[in-house]
Scaffold this motif. Sequence first.
Motif, short mmCIF file in Angstrom:
data_model
loop_
_atom_site.label_atom_id
_atom_site.label_comp_id
_atom_site.label_asym_id
_atom_site.label_seq_id
_atom_site.Cartn_x
_atom_site.Cartn_y
_atom_site.Cartn_z
N HIS A 162 17.91 -27.54 15.06
CA HIS A 162 17.32 -27.06 13.90
C HIS A 162 17.64 -28.04 12.60
O HIS A 162 18.83 -28.59 12.77
N ASP A 163 16.82 -28.15 11.75
CA ASP A 163 17.21 -28.88 10.53
C ASP A 163 17.89 -28.16 9.62
O ASP A 163 17.45 -26.74 9.20
N ILE A 210 15.23 -25.15 9.13
CA ILE A 210 13.95 -25.47 9.82
C ILE A 210 14.05 -25.46 11.26
O ILE A 210 14.96 -26.46 11.68
N THR A 221 13.04 -27.16 14.20
CA THR A 221 12.57 -28.58 14.54
C THR A 221 12.78 -29.09 16.00
O THR A 221 11.74 -29.98 16.20
N GLY A 268 14.73 -31.02 16.79
CA GLY A 268 14.81 -32.56 16.87
C GLY A 268 16.20 -32.98 16.51
O GLY A 268 16.61 -33.96 16.39
N ASN A 277 11.50 -33.91 19.17
CA ASN A 277 11.73 -34.85 18.37
C ASN A 277 13.00 -35.57 18.47
O ASN A 277 13.92 -35.04 18.70
#
Length: 280
Positions: free
Chosen positions: A211-212, A220, A222, A224, A253
């Motif tokens: 997560h971000d 967030i 994500t 990613g 991502n």
Amino acid sequence: MNSKFSAPVSGAGLGLHRSLLDKLTHLDSKDINFLEIAPENWINVGGRLGGQLRSYTEKFPFVCHGLSLSLGSPAPLNIDLLKAVKKFLGEHNIRYYSEHLSYSGDTGNLYELLPIPFTEDAVHYVAARIRQAQDILGERIAIENATYYYAPQQEMAEWEFINAVLHEADCALLLDVNNLYVNSINHQYDAIDFLEKLHGERTAYIHIAGHDTEIEDFYIDTHGTSVSHDVWNLLRVSYSLFGVQPTLLERENNIPPNDTLLQELNKIIQYQVEFNNQKT
């Protein structure tokens, strides 16, 4: 594992995205124990891409994780989509199907996973739609605890809402420990206390992801980044509470090289071995 609710896969899995189709061809189920796809991204896909998918579904155990059934939507349940999903599951010998405990629009699809109000009325409404979906598919499905960034009409705690839906729908749980962690930060609750109160005995399998954290105290989801230490810890807690469950790494991502993905998958396996050895 509780055979009544567990998905018929085991070990450590990976979400299969089109960007990975050419990168994983040399691997097999010894390297990645199972794969997951979103059926909406593949239904009626033919040609080269369809052939590539077939080469994977013939080599790996697969599960499907839906994106757009919109279980909390005011609009009628999408029967055509469910029939297409059922056909797709059969064509590719998919072993399990899950969806998000959320909604994604009304008569149209916003391609966002929006929060269902945590109310008693919503419990009855969503549970009835899950039962309808299970009747059409002819099998029990799992619902995933979703991330949410606001909580409209919240009359009960998130864990209470999830438990009530699980019980009334008699469905399984797809436990996403990253979503749980992100929500615990954004809505300021104790993630381990949440797990202890959750009906985790209904877990079919688990998602783990990154997560971000760029905004302090507002994370967030994500998929990613690498999995954080705190999320790994929640995975360990879930194993200790509910037993070792099939666990899938989501990375959509900033996808790293295969070696990095396999390192995270191997960490899942290490945890599973560790907890299984503790039982013997």
